[in-house]
Design a protein around this motif. Sequence first.
Motif, short mmCIF file in Angstrom:
data_model
loop_
_atom_site.label_atom_id
_atom_site.label_comp_id
_atom_site.label_asym_id
_atom_site.label_seq_id
_atom_site.Cartn_x
_atom_site.Cartn_y
_atom_site.Cartn_z
N UNK A 1 0.82 -1.21 0.00
CA UNK A 1 0.00 0.00 0.00
C UNK A 1 0.86 1.26 0.00
N UNK A 2 2.05 1.19 0.59
CA UNK A 2 2.98 2.32 0.53
C UNK A 2 3.41 2.56 -0.91
N UNK A 3 3.49 1.49 -1.68
CA UNK A 3 3.82 1.61 -3.10
C UNK A 3 2.74 2.42 -3.84
N UNK A 4 1.48 2.27 -3.43
CA UNK A 4 0.40 3.07 -4.03
C UNK A 4 0.63 4.57 -3.76
N UNK A 5 1.05 4.90 -2.55
CA UNK A 5 1.33 6.30 -2.21
C UNK A 5 2.51 6.81 -3.02
N UNK B 1 3.49 5.79 -6.02
CA UNK B 1 3.03 5.98 -7.39
C UNK B 1 2.19 7.25 -7.52
N UNK B 2 1.34 7.51 -6.51
CA UNK B 2 0.52 8.73 -6.53
C UNK B 2 1.41 9.96 -6.44
N UNK B 3 2.43 9.91 -5.58
CA UNK B 3 3.34 11.06 -5.42
C UNK B 3 4.12 11.31 -6.70
N UNK C 1 2.19 23.22 -0.02
CA UNK C 1 0.88 22.91 -0.60
C UNK C 1 0.27 21.81 0.25
N UNK C 2 -0.24 22.21 1.40
CA UNK C 2 -0.74 21.24 2.38
C UNK C 2 -1.91 20.41 1.84
N UNK C 3 -2.67 20.94 0.89
CA UNK C 3 -3.81 20.20 0.36
C UNK C 3 -3.39 18.94 -0.39
N UNK C 4 -2.18 18.90 -0.92
CA UNK C 4 -1.68 17.69 -1.58
C UNK C 4 -0.61 17.00 -0.73
N UNK C 5 -0.42 17.46 0.51
CA UNK C 5 0.54 16.84 1.42
C UNK C 5 1.98 17.20 1.14
N UNK D 1 -5.37 8.55 0.77
CA UNK D 1 -5.74 7.59 -0.28
C UNK D 1 -6.51 6.45 0.36
N UNK D 2 -7.22 5.71 -0.45
CA UNK D 2 -7.87 4.48 0.02
C UNK D 2 -7.29 3.32 -0.77
N UNK D 3 -6.95 2.27 -0.08
CA UNK D 3 -6.44 1.07 -0.75
C UNK D 3 -7.61 0.43 -1.50
N UNK D 4 -7.37 -0.07 -2.71
CA UNK D 4 -8.47 -0.61 -3.51
C UNK D 4 -9.14 -1.86 -2.93
N UNK D 5 -8.40 -2.73 -2.28
CA UNK D 5 -8.97 -4.00 -1.81
C UNK D 5 -9.15 -4.09 -0.31
N UNK D 6 -8.77 -3.06 0.42
CA UNK D 6 -8.91 -3.09 1.88
C UNK D 6 -9.53 -1.78 2.35
#
Length: 196
Positions: free
Chosen positions: A63-67, A69-71, A87-91, A117-122
Amino acid sequence: MSAHTIRMRPRTRPGRQRGVISTFIAIIVLLITLMAAVALMRSVDTSSSIAGRLGFKQQVTQEAELAYQDAVSGAAAYLGPAGEADKADIGYYATPQAADTRGIPTTLIAKAAGKQLKAPNTADDIRYTIERLCPNAGPALTVAPNACLVPAATINGGSTTGNQGGFGSGAQAAYRLTVRVEGPKNAVSYVQTIMR
């Protein structure tokens, strides 16, 4: 002749004494068996707990890998001149934030900041922050007063090689990505990496 009467004492039954001793031994064996069963149950519980934690750690890494990829996919919002201010709204933060002894930003620990973010399967809650590793907001420089940590910089004779006066078109500062994953039973794990 005189008749003597002989009184005989009644005999004690040895079987009755053996029964008391056998009962006492049976109770001791029963207690030892009960303690062994309790120890076995605790061992199984501990093994299950360890297996569950290992599974959660593996899931957190994915799930950290998802973060990550998003970053990376949103990097245009904070790379170069766009990243000179928070830019606190995007962390995203242009400077390192207050952190605990492990280097984890305290606002992320308190869930007061970071992109969610929300994990897709959990149902796990994923939050992350990106910090530019420069001491001050504004343009990133390789010299004081805003000497940033620069990826792949080498030190030769007390100075960094490459662009000495500031960042050119290809240079950039290093960024620290910190990911917080909160899973089942309020289990929390952090993953941190340096991006460039």
